[in-house]
Design a protein around this motif. Sequence first.
Motif, PDB file in Angstrom:
ATOM      1  N   GLY A  31      14.410 -10.918  11.729  1.00 26.76           N
ATOM      2  CA  GLY A  31      14.454  -9.805  10.790  1.00 26.76           C
ATOM      3  C   GLY A  31      13.552 -10.019   9.589  1.00 26.76           C
ATOM      4  O   GLY A  31      12.854  -9.093   9.151  1.00 26.76           O
ATOM      5  N   ILE A  32      13.539 -11.238   9.054  1.00 26.57           N
ATOM      6  CA  ILE A  32      12.683 -11.536   7.900  1.00 26.57           C
ATOM      7  C   ILE A  32      11.213 -11.461   8.278  1.00 26.57           C
ATOM      8  O   ILE A  32      10.385 -10.896   7.545  1.00 26.57           O
ATOM      9  N   VAL A  33      10.871 -12.034   9.431  1.00 27.65           N
ATOM     10  CA  VAL A  33       9.480 -12.005   9.889  1.00 27.65           C
ATOM     11  C   VAL A  33       9.011 -10.569  10.095  1.00 27.65           C
ATOM     12  O   VAL A  33       7.913 -10.182   9.669  1.00 27.65           O
ATOM     13  N   ALA A  34       9.838  -9.751  10.743  1.00 29.81           N
ATOM     14  CA  ALA A  34       9.473  -8.353  10.969  1.00 29.81           C
ATOM     15  C   ALA A  34       9.311  -7.607   9.650  1.00 29.81           C
ATOM     16  O   ALA A  34       8.403  -6.780   9.498  1.00 29.81           O
ATOM     17  N   PHE A  35      10.188  -7.880   8.698  1.00 24.93           N
ATOM     18  CA  PHE A  35      10.086  -7.246   7.378  1.00 24.93           C
ATOM     19  C   PHE A  35       8.766  -7.598   6.703  1.00 24.93           C
ATOM     20  O   PHE A  35       8.063  -6.720   6.177  1.00 24.93           O
ATOM     21  N   LEU A  36       8.399  -8.882   6.723  1.00 31.59           N
ATOM     22  CA  LEU A  36       7.159  -9.316   6.081  1.00 31.59           C
ATOM     23  C   LEU A  36       5.938  -8.682   6.740  1.00 31.59           C
ATOM     24  O   LEU A  36       5.033  -8.189   6.054  1.00 31.59           O
ATOM     25  N   ILE A  37       5.917  -8.684   8.077  1.00 27.99           N
ATOM     26  CA  ILE A  37       4.745  -8.144   8.768  1.00 27.99           C
ATOM     27  C   ILE A  37       4.656  -6.628   8.570  1.00 27.99           C
ATOM     28  O   ILE A  37       3.567  -6.082   8.354  1.00 27.99           O
ATOM     29  N   THR A  38       5.791  -5.936   8.631  1.00 27.92           N
ATOM     30  CA  THR A  38       5.777  -4.481   8.467  1.00 27.92           C
ATOM     31  C   THR A  38       5.219  -4.083   7.114  1.00 27.92           C
ATOM     32  O   THR A  38       4.340  -3.208   7.015  1.00 27.92           O
ATOM     33  N   PHE A  39       5.699  -4.719   6.064  1.00 26.88           N
ATOM     34  CA  PHE A  39       5.225  -4.323   4.735  1.00 26.88           C
ATOM     35  C   PHE A  39       3.849  -4.895   4.430  1.00 26.88           C
ATOM     36  O   PHE A  39       3.143  -4.372   3.565  1.00 26.88           O
ATOM     37  N   ALA A  40       3.446  -5.941   5.154  1.00 24.05           N
ATOM     38  CA  ALA A  40       2.051  -6.376   5.049  1.00 24.05           C
ATOM     39  C   ALA A  40       1.123  -5.325   5.641  1.00 24.05           C
ATOM     40  O   ALA A  40       0.052  -5.029   5.094  1.00 24.05           O
ATOM     41  N   VAL A  41       1.546  -4.741   6.771  1.00 26.83           N
ATOM     42  CA  VAL A  41       0.757  -3.669   7.390  1.00 26.83           C
ATOM     43  C   VAL A  41       0.701  -2.450   6.482  1.00 26.83           C
ATOM     44  O   VAL A  41      -0.368  -1.866   6.252  1.00 26.83           O
ATOM     45  N   ILE A  42       1.859  -2.052   5.946  1.00 22.96           N
ATOM     46  CA  ILE A  42       1.906  -0.879   5.068  1.00 22.96           C
ATOM     47  C   ILE A  42       1.059  -1.108   3.827  1.00 22.96           C
ATOM     48  O   ILE A  42       0.293  -0.225   3.398  1.00 22.96           O
ATOM     49  N   GLY A  43       1.175  -2.307   3.225  1.00 21.89           N
ATOM     50  CA  GLY A  43       0.374  -2.609   2.039  1.00 21.89           C
ATOM     51  C   GLY A  43      -1.114  -2.591   2.324  1.00 21.89           C
ATOM     52  O   GLY A  43      -1.909  -2.075   1.523  1.00 21.89           O
ATOM     53  N   SER A  44      -1.517  -3.139   3.471  1.00 18.03           N
ATOM     54  CA  SER A  44      -2.935  -3.141   3.831  1.00 18.03           C
ATOM     55  C   SER A  44      -3.442  -1.719   4.066  1.00 18.03           C
ATOM     56  O   SER A  44      -4.530  -1.354   3.596  1.00 18.03           O
ATOM     57  N   ASP A  45      -2.652  -0.915   4.777  1.00 20.93           N
ATOM     58  CA  ASP A  45      -3.059   0.464   5.047  1.00 20.93           C
ATOM     59  C   ASP A  45      -3.288   1.229   3.753  1.00 20.93           C
ATOM     60  O   ASP A  45      -4.329   1.872   3.563  1.00 20.93           O
ATOM     61  N   PHE A  46      -2.325   1.152   2.853  1.00 23.03           N
ATOM     62  CA  PHE A  46      -2.423   1.973   1.653  1.00 23.03           C
ATOM     63  C   PHE A  46      -3.395   1.399   0.628  1.00 23.03           C
ATOM     64  O   PHE A  46      -3.914   2.133  -0.208  1.00 23.03           O
ATOM     65  N   SER A  47      -3.671   0.096   0.698  1.00 27.03           N
ATOM     66  CA  SER A  47      -4.705  -0.443  -0.196  1.00 27.03           C
ATOM     67  C   SER A  47      -6.082   0.062   0.215  1.00 27.03           C
ATOM     68  O   SER A  47      -6.911   0.407  -0.638  1.00 27.03           O
ATOM     69  N   LEU A  48      -6.332   0.115   1.528  1.00 23.61           N
ATOM     70  CA  LEU A  48      -7.607   0.650   2.000  1.00 23.61           C
ATOM     71  C   LEU A  48      -7.689   2.158   1.792  1.00 23.61           C
ATOM     72  O   LEU A  48      -8.754   2.702   1.486  1.00 23.61           O
ATOM     73  N   LEU A  49      -6.553   2.846   1.940  1.00 18.42           N
ATOM     74  CA  LEU A  49      -6.556   4.272   1.641  1.00 18.42           C
ATOM     75  C   LEU A  49      -6.803   4.521   0.154  1.00 18.42           C
ATOM     76  O   LEU A  49      -7.441   5.511  -0.224  1.00 18.42           O
ATOM     77  N   MET A  50      -6.308   3.621  -0.685  1.00 18.21           N
ATOM     78  CA  MET A  50      -6.555   3.750  -2.115  1.00 18.21           C
ATOM     79  C   MET A  50      -8.041   3.705  -2.414  1.00 18.21           C
ATOM     80  O   MET A  50      -8.535   4.412  -3.310  1.00 18.21           O
ATOM     81  N   LYS A  51      -8.775   2.895  -1.669  1.00 15.26           N
ATOM     82  CA  LYS A  51     -10.227   2.856  -1.822  1.00 15.26           C
ATOM     83  C   LYS A  51     -10.832   4.226  -1.526  1.00 15.26           C
ATOM     84  O   LYS A  51     -11.672   4.726  -2.283  1.00 15.26           O
ATOM     85  N   THR A  52     -10.408   4.846  -0.436  1.00 14.20           N
ATOM     86  CA  THR A  52     -10.892   6.182  -0.078  1.00 14.20           C
ATOM     87  C   THR A  52     -10.491   7.200  -1.137  1.00 14.20           C
ATOM     88  O   THR A  52     -11.287   8.059  -1.532  1.00 14.20           O
ATOM     89  N   PHE A  53      -9.243   7.101  -1.619  1.00 12.67           N
ATOM     90  CA  PHE A  53      -8.782   8.035  -2.645  1.00 12.67           C
ATOM     91  C   PHE A  53      -9.637   7.942  -3.905  1.00 12.67           C
ATOM     92  O   PHE A  53     -10.042   8.956  -4.478  1.00 12.67           O
ATOM     93  N   MET A  54      -9.879   6.720  -4.366  1.00 11.56           N
ATOM     94  CA  MET A  54     -10.604   6.543  -5.627  1.00 11.56           C
ATOM     95  C   MET A  54     -12.053   6.992  -5.501  1.00 11.56           C
ATOM     96  O   MET A  54     -12.629   7.557  -6.434  1.00 11.56           O
TER      97      MET A  54
END
Length: 687
Positions: free
Chosen positions: A325-348
């Motif tokens: 459960g902990i591993v899945a939590f870390l990987i899931t939010f790592a994916v979400i954070g990476s996705d939205f950080s790159l989207l933030m680049k497009t937004f800006m």
Amino acid sequence: MDRSGVNFFGVPVQGRSCITIFSLSHLRWEVMRMFGKLAFRNVKRQMGNYLIYYITVSLTIALMFAFNSVVTSPDLAEKARSFSDIAGGLVMISVMMALIVAFVLGYASSFLLKLRKREFGTYLTMGMTRFDMILLFTMETLIIGLISLVTGILAGIFLYQVLMSLLSSLMEISYSFSSYSLYGFLMTAGLVLLVFLLSSVTCALYLFRVSIYDLIHGSRKNEKPVRHPMFWFFVTLLSIAGIVAGAVMFYQEMIHIFRDMEALPGRMLMSLLILAVSVFFIHVGASRCLADLMLRFRTFCSRGTNTFVLRQLSGKLRSNSILIGIVAFLITFAVIGSDFSLLMKTFMQSSTDHSYPFDVNAEISASSSPAVSISEAEQILEKYDTVEDRTDYTVYTNHQRYFFEFTPWRGDGFEGLVDSYISESDFNRVQKALGQKTLHLEDTFWIYSSSPQIQSLDFRSAAPVLNGKTYTYGGMISSSPYIVRKAYFLIIVPDEAVKQMAPLLYCSGFSLKGGEYDIADLEKEFLYETPSLVSDRILLASDYEFKQSGWEYASQASGIFVLGALYIAVIFIFLAMAVLALKILSGVSEDKRKYRILTQIGADRMTASKALFCQIFVFFILPFVLPLLSAIPCAVIGQKACTLLGYVSHPRAAYFISGGIALVILAGYLLYFTVTYLTARRHILEY
């Protein structure tokens, strides 16, 4: 003459104390040398077991060195004006990640100890003290650490240039071979030392607590069956519903916040909390019920070694459900954070295009004389670049607040806001210069705004009377760039409607040829001093905004943000995969006996190998399915955000970004899974 003293161990001695101390020191040195030889031999013999640990530590050190070198890069500090403002935050990220790495590697090292617990139990029964055993294992990990440090630094030297190239591309600055920083190397060495000290403490605590019986006979312990599998199946279903509800709530709240400036992010934070809890419990529940429920399907269990594999998974998944459960939590939010950080680049980047429609944008208040007039500005610009076109337009006001009564910015506290109008001819002139569609109004007015908050408002009942004539609502324009930044929105009206109005802003847009010049020097030409409204300080202000400057700031800030987010995500993913791999390998001694029984009752080596593959694959893939699938809602939400913000030219960027991150994670998964399976097969089946 005899002298009293103490020996190397603190025991009092009489006479010839110097010779005694020398002899004991020499003996202690021989013991240390013997431990060193034993540690080197063990590392050489256990290299297959240490491979996962070595790969993880080497990759982590390479990332740390490359990231620290970027943070302390003198070349980057010279090229990026915004870098020095957030360099301290990046250093804190590096230190924080080092502490997390130390904790996780210490936890992972305990798996290596469990893999060799019979060996260490034998050491204790032969008379070795726990301190000696800790010293031996510390030497082994130190040897692996030194080898990893060398290979990690070598890989980091190459990775640093890759990161600088990537960051230069993200920040829209020229890339050249970047010099290395001594501070980056020293920071990495210090953090690596901290990592190994903290991880060694974790291992020492385990070796001090574990009993000799657990070391010798731990492999004979029976795994407890899962209790109440139907309850955990219900928890899994409830968690699936929680994930769907959290994603829908986040999506709806995102739209609500985009359209309402006064909306608070409380519900959005609540949706993230629901997602986090659901991601954790869906894996805990699935780990505790999946295998046991599958065992109830007799047709499936009667095929080949399915029953054996499911019974193996039942105990292992149950005992490691919290870890999964902990591993899945870390990987899931790592994916979400990476996705939205790159989207933030497009937004800006898209936001810069909308915020700066022209290369140089002027908005001069009509109530005061400008420090630099528009004509003077054109002469200054000609010294730096060729002015290809100039578009002048005026914003008017009747000093009323009629249209603000249809917005949240009405009543007390907003008395200073007045309606802003632009004539049809001025608006169409700007639209033609920007390559946008023009309007033909007749007896209507249109609202112009690129803000989602304004677009959500209803102006259909508005019927202003301007210059003796009533106008009706014609529609809203939302796809054009911001042509006036000092107004909440503009009301576009026919030319005759503004004849009785007073000018509010004199605006102008300059299109430059695109020559090379120092934007910082150009900006200084337009600065003037003005008193602060909240203090006695004198501030520097300007009536002119430059697209190149805004683009540089957006590119630099978003590029550094993306780098930090990706660094955290990659570290989390590597550590999560390493923990899973080492956890699997730590149980090979228990599995070896069971697979030997499987072959003794008739299963050939191919069948046993296939069963082992299925067992490791299910254990390994369980925490990775949801993170990979999370790329789909991330892409949908990102695409909707692009559309809401008016960035219609980048709607597919969200899908490409999410798909790329999913592929990177899949590649890392395949690497760790392959190494784990081959190592486990060598230990379990080659007897």
